[in-house]
Motif scaffolding. Sequence first.
Motif, mmCIF file in Angstrom:
data_model
loop_
_atom_site.group_PDB
_atom_site.id
_atom_site.type_symbol
_atom_site.label_atom_id
_atom_site.label_comp_id
_atom_site.label_asym_id
_atom_site.label_seq_id
_atom_site.Cartn_x
_atom_site.Cartn_y
_atom_site.Cartn_z
ATOM 1 N N SER A 20 0.855 -1.184 0.000
ATOM 2 C CA SER A 20 0.000 0.000 0.000
ATOM 3 C C SER A 20 0.894 1.238 0.000
ATOM 4 O O SER A 20 1.173 1.804 1.061
ATOM 5 C CB SER A 20 -0.914 0.007 1.235
ATOM 6 N N PRO A 21 1.443 1.616 -1.144
ATOM 7 C CA PRO A 21 2.364 2.736 -1.190
ATOM 8 C C PRO A 21 1.695 4.003 -0.693
ATOM 9 O O PRO A 21 0.491 4.197 -0.856
ATOM 10 C CB PRO A 21 2.712 2.850 -2.687
ATOM 11 N N PRO A 22 2.447 4.887 -0.022
ATOM 12 C CA PRO A 22 1.870 6.113 0.508
ATOM 13 C C PRO A 22 1.313 6.983 -0.607
ATOM 14 O O PRO A 22 1.836 7.010 -1.716
ATOM 15 C CB PRO A 22 3.057 6.787 1.204
ATOM 16 N N GLN A 23 0.232 7.661 -0.293
ATOM 17 C CA GLN A 23 -0.418 8.520 -1.265
ATOM 18 C C GLN A 23 0.086 9.953 -1.124
ATOM 19 O O GLN A 23 0.519 10.367 -0.058
ATOM 20 C CB GLN A 23 -1.939 8.480 -1.046
ATOM 21 N N PRO A 24 0.044 10.723 -2.232
ATOM 22 C CA PRO A 24 0.486 12.121 -2.140
ATOM 23 C C PRO A 24 -0.318 12.890 -1.104
ATOM 24 O O PRO A 24 -1.545 12.733 -0.997
ATOM 25 C CB PRO A 24 0.237 12.657 -3.553
ATOM 26 N N GLN A 25 0.379 13.689 -0.352
ATOM 27 C CA GLN A 25 -0.263 14.559 0.611
ATOM 28 C C GLN A 25 -0.194 15.983 0.113
ATOM 29 O O GLN A 25 0.513 16.303 -0.844
ATOM 30 C CB GLN A 25 0.422 14.426 1.976
ATOM 31 N N ARG A 26 -0.914 16.860 0.786
ATOM 32 C CA ARG A 26 -0.929 18.256 0.382
ATOM 33 C C ARG A 26 0.485 18.831 0.470
ATOM 34 O O ARG A 26 1.158 18.711 1.485
ATOM 35 C CB ARG A 26 -1.863 19.040 1.295
ATOM 36 N N GLY A 27 0.942 19.420 -0.585
ATOM 37 C CA GLY A 27 2.271 20.009 -0.615
ATOM 38 C C GLY A 27 3.358 19.081 -1.099
ATOM 39 O O GLY A 27 4.512 19.507 -1.268
ATOM 40 N N ASP A 28 3.026 17.785 -1.336
ATOM 41 C CA ASP A 28 4.060 16.845 -1.769
ATOM 42 C C ASP A 28 4.610 17.190 -3.155
ATOM 43 O O ASP A 28 5.769 16.904 -3.455
ATOM 44 C CB ASP A 28 3.511 15.418 -1.778
ATOM 45 N N GLN A 29 3.782 17.784 -4.011
ATOM 46 C CA GLN A 29 4.276 18.177 -5.333
ATOM 47 C C GLN A 29 5.390 19.208 -5.204
ATOM 48 O O GLN A 29 6.447 19.101 -5.839
ATOM 49 C CB GLN A 29 3.134 18.734 -6.181
ATOM 50 N N LEU A 83 9.719 10.893 -1.747
ATOM 51 C CA LEU A 83 8.579 11.641 -2.278
ATOM 52 C C LEU A 83 8.154 11.083 -3.630
ATOM 53 O O LEU A 83 6.966 11.101 -3.982
ATOM 54 C CB LEU A 83 8.945 13.121 -2.409
ATOM 55 N N PHE A 84 9.117 10.586 -4.386
ATOM 56 C CA PHE A 84 8.875 10.026 -5.710
ATOM 57 C C PHE A 84 7.825 8.924 -5.667
ATOM 58 O O PHE A 84 6.941 8.841 -6.535
ATOM 59 C CB PHE A 84 10.200 9.472 -6.246
ATOM 60 N N ILE A 85 7.923 8.049 -4.642
ATOM 61 C CA ILE A 85 7.041 6.879 -4.604
ATOM 62 C C ILE A 85 5.610 7.232 -4.230
ATOM 63 O O ILE A 85 4.730 6.371 -4.281
ATOM 64 C CB ILE A 85 7.583 5.826 -3.620
ATOM 65 N N ARG A 86 5.353 8.474 -3.862
ATOM 66 C CA ARG A 86 3.982 8.879 -3.544
ATOM 67 C C ARG A 86 3.155 9.155 -4.798
ATOM 68 O O ARG A 86 1.940 9.322 -4.711
ATOM 69 C CB ARG A 86 3.990 10.140 -2.670
ATOM 70 N N PHE A 87 3.798 9.226 -5.945
ATOM 71 C CA PHE A 87 3.120 9.619 -7.177
ATOM 72 C C PHE A 87 3.174 8.488 -8.190
ATOM 73 O O PHE A 87 3.969 7.552 -8.079
ATOM 74 C CB PHE A 87 3.795 10.860 -7.787
ATOM 75 N N SER A 146 4.138 11.201 -13.280
ATOM 76 C CA SER A 146 3.886 12.432 -12.533
ATOM 77 C C SER A 146 5.091 12.799 -11.684
ATOM 78 O O SER A 146 5.491 13.969 -11.601
ATOM 79 C CB SER A 146 2.643 12.266 -11.650
ATOM 80 N N ALA A 147 5.691 11.789 -11.037
ATOM 81 C CA ALA A 147 6.885 12.044 -10.235
ATOM 82 C C ALA A 147 8.040 12.509 -11.108
ATOM 83 O O ALA A 147 8.771 13.452 -10.761
ATOM 84 C CB ALA A 147 7.273 10.774 -9.478
ATOM 85 N N TYR A 148 8.212 11.865 -12.253
ATOM 86 C CA TYR A 148 9.309 12.220 -13.148
ATOM 87 C C TYR A 148 9.153 13.652 -13.655
ATOM 88 O O TYR A 148 10.122 14.409 -13.766
ATOM 89 C CB TYR A 148 9.335 11.231 -14.306
#
Length: 689
Positions: free
Chosen positions: A28-37, A161-165, A169-171
Amino acid sequence: MDAGRLSDVTSAGDAGDAGDAREASAASPPQPQRGDQVRLAFASFLMLFVELALIRWITANNVYVTEATNFVLLASFLGIGIGFLNAASGRDYLRWTPVALVALVGFVLEFPVVLHSGAGGPLIFSGVGQSRALPQPLSFGLVFLLTVAVMAGLGQGVARLFIRFRPLSAYRLDILGSLAGIALFSVLSFLDQPPVTWGVIACCGLFIVLAPKVRMWQIVGLGAVVLLLTWQSVTPHQEWSPYNKLTLHKRHGNSVLFISANNIPYQGIHPLSAIRRNKQFYLLPYQHVARASLGNVLIIGAGNGNDVAVALSEGARHVDAVEIDPLLVQIGRQYHPAHPYQNPRVTVHIDDGRQYLQDATQRYNLILYALPDSLTSLAGQGGIRLESYLLTTQALQAARAHLAPGGTFAMYNYYAPFVLNRYATTMKDAFGRDPCAQLGGFLQGRRMAVLTVRPSGPVPDCASFWHGTREAPATDNRPFPYLASASIPAPYLWLLGAILLAALLLVRLTGGPLTRMRSYVDLAFMGAAFLLLETKSIVQFALLFGTTWFVNALVFAAVLVAVYLAVETARWVRLPPPVVLYGALLCSLAVAWIVPQEALLGLPLVTRFLAASALAFAPVYLANLVFAQRFSGVETATTAFAANLLGAMVGGTLEYLALITGYQFLLIVTAVLYGLAFITGRRRLAPAR
């Protein structure tokens, strides 16, 4: 690779609760949170900014590193790759990054490598004061490992942080942050900022990345980095240009002001009286020209102004002085006793010499190559020094085209025997006549020589024409005038072999079994191919538009823009089948191979830029469409990205093939690598939706 394998990022030795936690994290990989971008873009900015700063700063303080132009670059790739392999690891490299950074900065400052070259005897490498420098293998090894440690922490910070996206999108965010890193470092170069400015930005950025869990010992480490770099930056009589660390000093009992560049003796500011007494080679070209003929003189490599002062004293009515380093001209304005740059008969051009020859329209009665020896490489990639394209057959042909009727060309420096023969051969080929050769004394195995030629006839008042052994000239495709033969020197082979062996060991120790990346072998081939493609773009633009820091920064930025456009295309457009994309990529490489570089040199500036951009960036764009299509479907983005980075390390070693084959052949190697990527990854390729 299935999603459950993300826990394999750590080595097999980690077990128990930590292993269970990583299994849960992988499932269950972590999901993006507010501000992660914003956090991911900022972490990517910091990572590239630090990489560029380390490449520039370490090279300026350790003469050994200048011998391997991409040494720090390869260490950075390895460190970032290790960081990505440990994205979900219980090992926390990021928290130790301040310690690694202060250790690296402290080591480089405490154990610098300085070159001394007296009038005789062997070259001497020293450390602080008169102490002996560390042995080269030890210095190389510690700099390499500490650089890997710094970049591993920063890479892990990005990877978490990469693995949240989703992968693309991360790239995309990673590319945007990297563009910001290049932009800021370019601005600082333009402003001649010293290392403390880079250090403050890097340490503040690292503080932000570590927050809110930053610890006092980490703050102390970051503060120590800033203090050390402040101490270096306020060193008296030391300044930083976009190319060099320039140090001014006087020797005991000598009125001459000497200039060292990156810890290497470089230039001396000599009064005219001292030149006439001790440096007569400056005067020798004027023995072969009439004083009345010196209406227009071009000096390439004007430096601090010695050559310009001599030209004025010999009757030149106008001098165009071309110098690539603006700080050297500024030093000449401030310190040269003859004040040549303040003379109204002199026009200063801060430009690359080859670029000036390519675009200027004036004709000259005398053109001088005045000690063109930059000591500085173009970038972390591409084994090209700032003056390499100035010393090729095509460059001397361009100089001939700018001679007025009856004009004279001359060049002087201290040359190794084979280099002297190579330049004399090049002059004979370009001008159609044997040059006049006036030889002086020896310095560290090199001999002072002034080579003079007139295409309209024999050089007047010449006592000795060159009749030495012919040496194959350097060319625009293989611009390595200081390499005796078309080969990779043995020290390079040993160094590259040691780097690759160290990479295998470190990846195995820090990232677990290498077999966990076998699903991404095609991405490793892509990484190697893309590094060569990027190198080819850098050196091609250096030839077409100059080896200046500004052109270099623009090419880096343009490559990233092409990558970003490819990622956006993959996000919003249904791409054709992989075989079509690979076919288009290979066709673009074939076109770049077929079109000769010299065909672009004769084009007007705007047309040349458009044509060069199409040839260079079409393969870059298509290569990243291929990458994006494959990367969008990977199960473990960080492991896939690590494989790509480690492949780029291999590409960095293959870059040295250009020493044998020339840079154009790298396109063939690139095509082969992309062919291998297609073959090894064809079962996993599917059109992106």
